[in-house]
Write a protein that holds these residues in place. Sequence first.
Motif, short mmCIF file in Angstrom:
data_model
loop_
_atom_site.label_atom_id
_atom_site.label_comp_id
_atom_site.label_asym_id
_atom_site.label_seq_id
_atom_site.Cartn_x
_atom_site.Cartn_y
_atom_site.Cartn_z
N LYS A 4 0.70 -1.27 -0.09
CA LYS A 4 -0.09 0.05 -0.04
C LYS A 4 0.93 1.29 0.11
CE LYS A 4 -3.40 2.46 2.57
NZ LYS A 4 -4.71 2.29 3.61
N TYR A 5 1.99 1.30 0.68
CA TYR A 5 2.66 2.45 0.75
C TYR A 5 4.02 2.57 0.07
CZ TYR A 5 -0.12 2.70 4.88
OH TYR A 5 -1.32 2.81 5.79
N ALA A 6 4.01 1.70 -1.17
CA ALA A 6 5.10 1.90 -2.18
C ALA A 6 4.89 2.95 -2.99
CB ALA A 6 5.00 0.31 -2.95
N PRO A 7 3.91 3.57 -3.19
CA PRO A 7 3.85 4.70 -3.97
C PRO A 7 4.36 6.03 -3.42
CG PRO A 7 1.60 3.68 -4.22
CD PRO A 7 2.61 2.79 -3.22
N PHE A 26 -2.02 15.65 4.28
CA PHE A 26 -2.70 14.46 4.22
C PHE A 26 -3.18 13.93 3.14
CE2 PHE A 26 -3.13 14.84 9.16
CZ PHE A 26 -2.34 13.99 9.39
N GLU A 27 -3.78 15.30 2.48
CA GLU A 27 -4.63 14.92 1.03
C GLU A 27 -3.58 14.71 -0.11
OE1 GLU A 27 -6.12 18.53 -1.28
OE2 GLU A 27 -7.99 17.68 -0.56
N GLN A 28 -2.55 15.37 0.22
CA GLN A 28 -1.31 15.15 -0.97
C GLN A 28 -0.83 13.47 -0.88
OE1 GLN A 28 1.05 18.30 0.27
NE2 GLN A 28 0.90 19.07 -1.84
N ILE A 29 -0.65 12.89 0.46
CA ILE A 29 -0.17 11.80 0.90
C ILE A 29 -1.29 10.58 0.20
CG2 ILE A 29 0.34 10.08 2.49
CD1 ILE A 29 1.61 12.41 3.96
N GLU A 30 -2.58 10.97 0.30
CA GLU A 30 -3.62 10.12 0.13
C GLU A 30 -3.91 10.07 -1.48
OE1 GLU A 30 -6.50 10.13 3.87
OE2 GLU A 30 -6.93 11.52 2.20
N GLY A 31 -3.54 11.38 -2.18
CA GLY A 31 -3.42 11.28 -3.56
C GLY A 31 -2.18 10.42 -4.21
N ILE A 32 -1.19 10.36 -3.55
CA ILE A 32 -0.04 9.73 -4.17
C ILE A 32 -0.41 8.19 -3.71
CG2 ILE A 32 2.28 9.04 -3.45
CD1 ILE A 32 2.43 12.05 -2.74
#
Length: 68
Positions: A4-7, A26-32
């Motif tokens: 899940k966190y590879a991107p 948080f929004e940017q991380i969720e987008g990534i």
Amino acid sequence: MTGKYAPLEHHLRGLPASQKEATLSFEQIEGILNDKLPPSAYQYLAWWANQKEGSRRSICMDECRLAG
């Protein structure tokens, strides 16, 4: 890294070596990630701490730097 966190790891490792820090919302991380973070990521600073095991282990051991 896979999972899940590879991107996010890929994104952080792709930053220029000269760039010493990156600030992501948080929004940017969720987008990534193309996925929502778990509620605990919003509630507990410890969620972002280094892990010796688990899905975030590799990225946090190498890449996480927390802002106070």
